[in-house]
Design an enzyme around this catalytic site. Structure first.
Site, PDB file in Angstrom:
ATOM      1  N   HIS A  24       0.882  -1.182   0.000  1.00  0.00           N
ATOM      2  CA  HIS A  24       0.000   0.000   0.000  1.00  0.00           C
ATOM      3  C   HIS A  24       0.907   1.216   0.000  1.00  0.00           C
ATOM      4  O   HIS A  24       1.728   1.372   0.909  1.00  0.00           O
ATOM      5  CB  HIS A  24      -0.869   0.014   1.257  1.00  0.00           C
ATOM      6  CG  HIS A  24      -1.702  -1.217   1.422  1.00  0.00           C
ATOM      7  ND1 HIS A  24      -3.024  -1.270   1.050  1.00  0.00           N
ATOM      8  CD2 HIS A  24      -1.402  -2.458   1.897  1.00  0.00           C
ATOM      9  CE1 HIS A  24      -3.504  -2.479   1.302  1.00  0.00           C
ATOM     10  NE2 HIS A  24      -2.542  -3.228   1.811  1.00  0.00           N
ATOM     11  N   GLU A  37      -7.608 -12.435   5.830  1.00  0.00           N
ATOM     12  CA  GLU A  37      -6.496 -11.889   6.629  1.00  0.00           C
ATOM     13  C   GLU A  37      -6.872 -12.044   8.103  1.00  0.00           C
ATOM     14  O   GLU A  37      -6.242 -12.790   8.829  1.00  0.00           O
ATOM     15  CB  GLU A  37      -6.255 -10.408   6.273  1.00  0.00           C
ATOM     16  CG  GLU A  37      -5.150  -9.775   7.117  1.00  0.00           C
ATOM     17  CD  GLU A  37      -5.003  -8.255   6.901  1.00  0.00           C
ATOM     18  OE1 GLU A  37      -5.929  -7.626   6.336  1.00  0.00           O
ATOM     19  OE2 GLU A  37      -3.966  -7.702   7.316  1.00  0.00           O
TER      20      GLU A  37
HETATM   21  N1  ADE Z   1      -4.483  -1.348   4.434  1.00  0.00           N
HETATM   22  C1  ADE Z   1      -3.157  -1.295   4.621  1.00  0.00           C
HETATM   23  N2  ADE Z   1      -2.707  -2.451   5.134  1.00  0.00           N
HETATM   24  C2  ADE Z   1      -3.782  -3.270   5.250  1.00  0.00           C
HETATM   25  C3  ADE Z   1      -3.967  -4.600   5.694  1.00  0.00           C
HETATM   26  N3  ADE Z   1      -2.966  -5.345   6.139  1.00  0.00           N
HETATM   27  N4  ADE Z   1      -5.214  -5.087   5.691  1.00  0.00           N
HETATM   28  C4  ADE Z   1      -6.238  -4.353   5.255  1.00  0.00           C
HETATM   29  N5  ADE Z   1      -6.129  -3.106   4.827  1.00  0.00           N
HETATM   30  C5  ADE Z   1      -4.902  -2.561   4.815  1.00  0.00           C
HETATM   31 ZN    ZN Z   2      -2.624  -5.142   2.513  1.00  0.00          ZN
END
Ligand code: ADE
Ligand code: ZN
Length: 337
Positions: free
Chosen positions: A18, A199
């Site tokens: 990101h 995640e």
């Molecule tokens: N934005 C930046 N890092 C992130 C992550 N690990 N999970 C979700 N959104 C994000």
């Molecule tokens: Zn991410």
């Protein structure tokens, strides 16, 4: 500017980073001063010391506060340039960089300034840093999907140089199905599709991202190991998974690197690459991630080459570019054989 075959790490693509998450504390303070924005910490060292996270949300809170220093096209350009300089040192040959337009629009930063700041630097990335790049617009899953659709329409109308769309921010409580219309529109417009799934959320989010969003790639996806039937499917379809092991430990999705499912994913035959996510926040750029997983799992040169090869195979590059990069990985692999 190819990677020498004698290099200690393989040439690789970074598919999951990101751009807002590459903001180093020192640059955050420089931009804060330039823009007259106050940060809730006295100096870069105190900001960095605050990078201790309980979970994804605690990270997102600090991450959104820090990105308030990004206000102008020049700020986005400086941020992007700093990432590319560091990524080149990490042996990155190709980067698929995501940005969060909504995070800036809500602060009143014009969309064109964000896109032009990032894209203007990416345009010269191959010539200046030896890194090919593609840009992905990611939408916040914890915001109304109508807003995501509106931003997507604005990006399309502006002919923004994006290769695809992504979905990020808080996962639990915001299942992929909420974004079906956004992804359908992206697909209709010829955009590629990736999504964070599995995640912090369940394996079902991965299945839904594939079936409901037609995601071609999954970001993180570590919950897949809870669902053997889904593992079999993603192996058969060779769905790319952009795994971020250090991020998962720092956000406590897994208790320790030694317990990370990466080896199980590799062993199952999945197409997995390793990535940094938000490097300064987690104390690891992708070369550091490579070093950490190599040490934690005693990875062989063959396995490291396979992870690097998967990073290119899982990219949104055209097949001829992928083939050229795979040849570089192969040179690295055989140089140590
Ligand atoms: N934005 C930046 N890092 C992130 C992550 N690990 N999970 C979700 N959104 C994000
Ligand atoms: Zn991410």
């Amino acid at each position: 500017m190819t990677t020498p075959a004698s290099a200690s790490r393989p040439p690789r693509a970074e598919l999951h980073v990101h751009i807002e998450g590459t903001l180093e504390p020192e640059l955050a303070f420089e931009l804060a001063a330039r823009n007259g924005v106050a940060l809730p910490y006295p100096d870069p060292a105190s900001l960095r010391a605050a990078y201790e996270f309980e979970d994804l949300q605690s990270f997102l809170d600090l991450y959104s506060a820090a990105m308030s220093v990004l206000r102008t096209e020049a700020d986005f350009a400086d941020l992007t340039r700093a990432y590319l300089v560091r990524a080149a040192r990490a042996g990155v040959r190709h980067a698929e960089i995501s940005f969060d337009p909504q995070a800036h629009l809500v602060r009143g930063v014009p969309l064109e300034d964000v896109v032009n700041g990032i894209a203007g630097v990416l345009e010269r990335s191959e010539a200046e840093h030896g890194i090919t790049t593609l840009l992905i617009a990611a939408f916040h899953r914890d915001r109304d999907s109508a807003d995501a659709l509106d931003v997507l329409e604005r990006l399309l109308a502006a002919d923004a140089p994006i290769v695809g769309v992504g979905l990020d921010n808080a996962e639990v409580g915001y299942p992929p199905g909420l974004f079906q219309a956004v992804y359908a529109r992206a697909e209709e417009a010829g955009l590629r599709r990736t999504a964070h799934a599995g995640e912090e959320g369940p394996a079902q989010n991965i299945r839904d991202a594939l079936d409901l969003l037609h995601a071609e790639r999954i970001d993180h996806g570590i919950a897949v190991v809870d669902d053997p039937e889904l593992v079999a499917r993603v192996v058969a379809e060779q769905v790319p998974f952009t795994v971020c092991p250090v991020s998962n430990v720092r956000l406590r999705a897994v208790p320790a690197l030694a317990e990370h499912p990466l080896p199980a994913m590799i062993e199952a035959g999945m197409l997995v690459s390793i990535n940094s996510d938000d490097p300064p926040y987690f104390g690891a750029y992708v070369d550091d991630v490579d070093d950490a997983v190599t040490a934690a799992f005693d990875l062989t040169r063959e396995q490291r080459a396979a992870l690097a090869a998967a990073s290119f195979s899982g990219s949104f590059l055209p097949p001829d570019r992928v083939a050229a990069y795979l040849a570089e990985v192969e040179s690295w692999r055989v140089a140590g054989a």
